[in-house]
Design a protein around this motif. Structure first.
Motif, mmCIF file in Angstrom:
data_model
loop_
_atom_site.group_PDB
_atom_site.id
_atom_site.type_symbol
_atom_site.label_atom_id
_atom_site.label_comp_id
_atom_site.label_asym_id
_atom_site.label_seq_id
_atom_site.Cartn_x
_atom_site.Cartn_y
_atom_site.Cartn_z
ATOM 1 N N GLU A 32 0.837 -1.205 0.000
ATOM 2 C CA GLU A 32 0.000 0.000 0.000
ATOM 3 C C GLU A 32 0.878 1.264 0.000
ATOM 4 O OE1 GLU A 32 -2.891 0.481 3.341
ATOM 5 O OE2 GLU A 32 -4.285 0.483 1.645
ATOM 6 N N VAL A 33 1.916 1.228 0.800
ATOM 7 C CA VAL A 33 2.829 2.369 0.886
ATOM 8 C C VAL A 33 3.593 2.582 -0.428
ATOM 9 C CG1 VAL A 33 4.927 3.169 2.079
ATOM 10 C CG2 VAL A 33 3.016 2.297 3.392
ATOM 11 N N GLN A 34 3.821 1.472 -1.154
ATOM 12 C CA GLN A 34 4.503 1.583 -2.456
ATOM 13 C C GLN A 34 3.560 2.062 -3.561
ATOM 14 O OE1 GLN A 34 7.900 0.664 -2.513
ATOM 15 N NE2 GLN A 34 7.508 0.371 -0.323
ATOM 16 N N GLY A 35 2.282 2.212 -3.245
ATOM 17 C CA GLY A 35 1.304 2.619 -4.259
ATOM 18 C C GLY A 35 0.795 1.459 -5.098
ATOM 19 N N LEU A 36 1.062 0.232 -4.637
ATOM 20 C CA LEU A 36 0.612 -0.959 -5.371
ATOM 21 C C LEU A 36 -0.747 -1.389 -4.802
ATOM 22 C CD1 LEU A 36 4.097 -2.726 -5.336
ATOM 23 C CD2 LEU A 36 3.003 -1.662 -7.325
ATOM 24 N N GLU A 37 -1.775 -0.685 -5.238
ATOM 25 C CA GLU A 37 -3.104 -0.862 -4.638
ATOM 26 C C GLU A 37 -3.679 -2.269 -4.836
ATOM 27 O OE1 GLU A 37 -4.750 1.068 -2.623
ATOM 28 O OE2 GLU A 37 -3.175 2.587 -2.724
ATOM 29 N N GLY A 38 -3.505 -2.792 -6.046
ATOM 30 C CA GLY A 38 -4.051 -4.124 -6.334
ATOM 31 C C GLY A 38 -3.384 -5.192 -5.485
ATOM 32 N N ILE A 39 -2.054 -5.110 -5.407
ATOM 33 C CA ILE A 39 -1.307 -6.090 -4.613
ATOM 34 C C ILE A 39 -1.689 -5.951 -3.140
ATOM 35 C CG2 ILE A 39 1.013 -6.773 -3.867
ATOM 36 C CD1 ILE A 39 2.037 -5.943 -6.663
ATOM 37 N N LEU A 151 3.754 -3.893 -15.055
ATOM 38 C CA LEU A 151 3.501 -3.853 -13.613
ATOM 39 C C LEU A 151 2.121 -3.262 -13.331
ATOM 40 C CD1 LEU A 151 4.102 -4.051 -10.609
ATOM 41 C CD2 LEU A 151 5.450 -1.956 -10.775
ATOM 42 N N TYR A 152 1.774 -2.214 -14.086
ATOM 43 C CA TYR A 152 0.463 -1.583 -13.919
ATOM 44 C C TYR A 152 -0.656 -2.606 -14.165
ATOM 45 C CZ TYR A 152 -3.598 1.299 -14.872
ATOM 46 O OH TYR A 152 -4.859 1.824 -14.861
ATOM 47 N N LEU A 153 -0.490 -3.367 -15.252
ATOM 48 C CA LEU A 153 -1.511 -4.379 -15.587
ATOM 49 C C LEU A 153 -1.519 -5.509 -14.555
ATOM 50 C CD1 LEU A 153 -1.089 -4.607 -19.458
ATOM 51 C CD2 LEU A 153 -2.970 -3.530 -18.197
ATOM 52 N N PHE A 154 -0.321 -5.882 -14.122
ATOM 53 C CA PHE A 154 -0.212 -6.953 -13.127
ATOM 54 C C PHE A 154 -0.931 -6.564 -11.831
ATOM 55 C CE2 PHE A 154 2.050 -8.552 -9.352
ATOM 56 C CZ PHE A 154 1.827 -9.913 -9.512
ATOM 57 N N ASP A 155 -0.707 -5.319 -11.404
ATOM 58 C CA ASP A 155 -1.333 -4.833 -10.165
ATOM 59 C C ASP A 155 -2.860 -4.918 -10.275
ATOM 60 O OD1 ASP A 155 -0.953 -3.619 -7.512
ATOM 61 O OD2 ASP A 155 -1.953 -1.890 -8.402
ATOM 62 N N ARG A 156 -3.365 -4.572 -11.457
ATOM 63 C CA ARG A 156 -4.817 -4.652 -11.684
ATOM 64 C C ARG A 156 -5.302 -6.105 -11.713
ATOM 65 N NH1 ARG A 156 -6.773 -1.593 -16.915
ATOM 66 N NH2 ARG A 156 -6.709 -3.785 -17.483
ATOM 67 N N ASP A 157 -4.497 -6.958 -12.361
ATOM 68 C CA ASP A 157 -4.823 -8.400 -12.461
ATOM 69 C C ASP A 157 -4.929 -9.054 -11.099
ATOM 70 O OD1 ASP A 157 -4.821 -8.612 -15.162
ATOM 71 O OD2 ASP A 157 -3.306 -10.217 -15.241
ATOM 72 N N VAL A 158 -3.964 -8.738 -10.252
ATOM 73 C CA VAL A 158 -3.912 -9.363 -8.930
ATOM 74 C C VAL A 158 -5.138 -8.962 -8.118
ATOM 75 C CG1 VAL A 158 -2.668 -9.315 -6.733
ATOM 76 C CG2 VAL A 158 -1.449 -9.776 -8.815
ATOM 77 N N GLN A 159 -5.565 -7.721 -8.305
ATOM 78 C CA GLN A 159 -6.770 -7.256 -7.606
ATOM 79 C C GLN A 159 -7.986 -8.054 -8.101
ATOM 80 O OE1 GLN A 159 -7.193 -3.042 -7.540
ATOM 81 N NE2 GLN A 159 -8.558 -3.221 -5.782
ATOM 82 N N GLN A 160 -7.966 -8.370 -9.401
ATOM 83 C CA GLN A 160 -9.052 -9.150 -9.995
ATOM 84 C C GLN A 160 -9.123 -10.544 -9.394
ATOM 85 O OE1 GLN A 160 -11.063 -7.440 -11.873
ATOM 86 N NE2 GLN A 160 -12.422 -9.200 -11.806
ATOM 87 N N ILE A 161 -7.952 -11.132 -9.126
ATOM 88 C CA ILE A 161 -7.911 -12.468 -8.511
ATOM 89 C C ILE A 161 -8.652 -12.403 -7.170
ATOM 90 C CG2 ILE A 161 -6.409 -14.182 -7.397
ATOM 91 C CD1 ILE A 161 -4.264 -13.489 -9.486
ATOM 92 N N THR A 162 -8.396 -11.330 -6.415
ATOM 93 C CA THR A 162 -9.044 -11.158 -5.119
ATOM 94 C C THR A 162 -10.547 -11.040 -5.295
ATOM 95 O OG1 THR A 162 -7.105 -9.948 -4.395
ATOM 96 C CG2 THR A 162 -9.040 -9.760 -3.014
#
Ligand code: FEO
Length: 173
Positions: A32-39, A151-162
């Motif tokens: 969260e602190v790194q700005g990786l919202e999805g992760i 990385l941008y797409l990955f961050d979004r993808d990971v959020q989708q998994i959740t």
């Protein structure tokens, strides 16, 4: 009725699940602190799942005439370096948990406690899923390499998994 040996081993697993929840909570905070919202969302969700794994064990131990123990926990790491390293740690941590569950299953056979053996099959299946998910994520990470757009797409993808796992019916929980 649980044997003392099995009660102790289950209490140890309760601590491991609680510590897993703390590890993923710390990973969530770091992301969260790194700005990786999805992760971060993914890790907060993992942390909640581990708490559910812990609670399920606590209730089982108490139902079977044991006394579930809530222990002091080891503090997780504060800094995870890179998100790649963090997901590698997640996989390694899940392998550690799987080994611990396997050891528990082994003890149920030694103690001839088939009710607990049966109960633990849910965890065996859950560990297969969790390890597979971690490996899938690491494969995606290897595909991205150092590409920022990736990385941008990955961050979004990971959020989708959740989001998908939250929408799916509970797997026997
Ligand atoms: Fe409860 Fe991820 O092991």
């Amino acid at each position: 009725m649980l044997s003392k040996k099995l009660e102790k081993a289950l209490n140890n697993q309760i601590q491991i699940e609680a510590e897993s929840s703390q590890v993923y909570l710390s990973m969530a905070s770091w992301a969260e602190v790194q700005g990786l919202e999805g992760i971060a969302t993914f890790m907060y969700d993992q942390s909640d799942e581990e708490r559910m794994h812990m609670l399920k064990l606590i209730k089982f131990v108490n139902e079977r005439g044991g006394h579930a123990k809530v222990s002091t926990l080891n503090a997780p790491k504060f800094d995870f370096g890179t998100f790649q390293k963090m997901f590698q740690e997640l996989l390694e941590h899940e392998i550690f948990v799987s080994n611990s569950i396997n050891e528990l299953v082994h003890i149920t056979l030694q103690e001839k406690d088939y009710a607990t053996h049966n109960f633990l099959q849910w965890y065996v299946a859950e560990q297969i899923e969790e390890e597979a998910l971690a490996r899938t994520i690491l494969d995606k990470i290897n595909l991205i390499g150092n590409d920022k757009g990736g990385l941008y797409l990955f961050d979004r993808d990971v959020q989708q998994i959740t989001a998908n796992s939250a929408a799916a019916p509970p797997s026997g929980a």
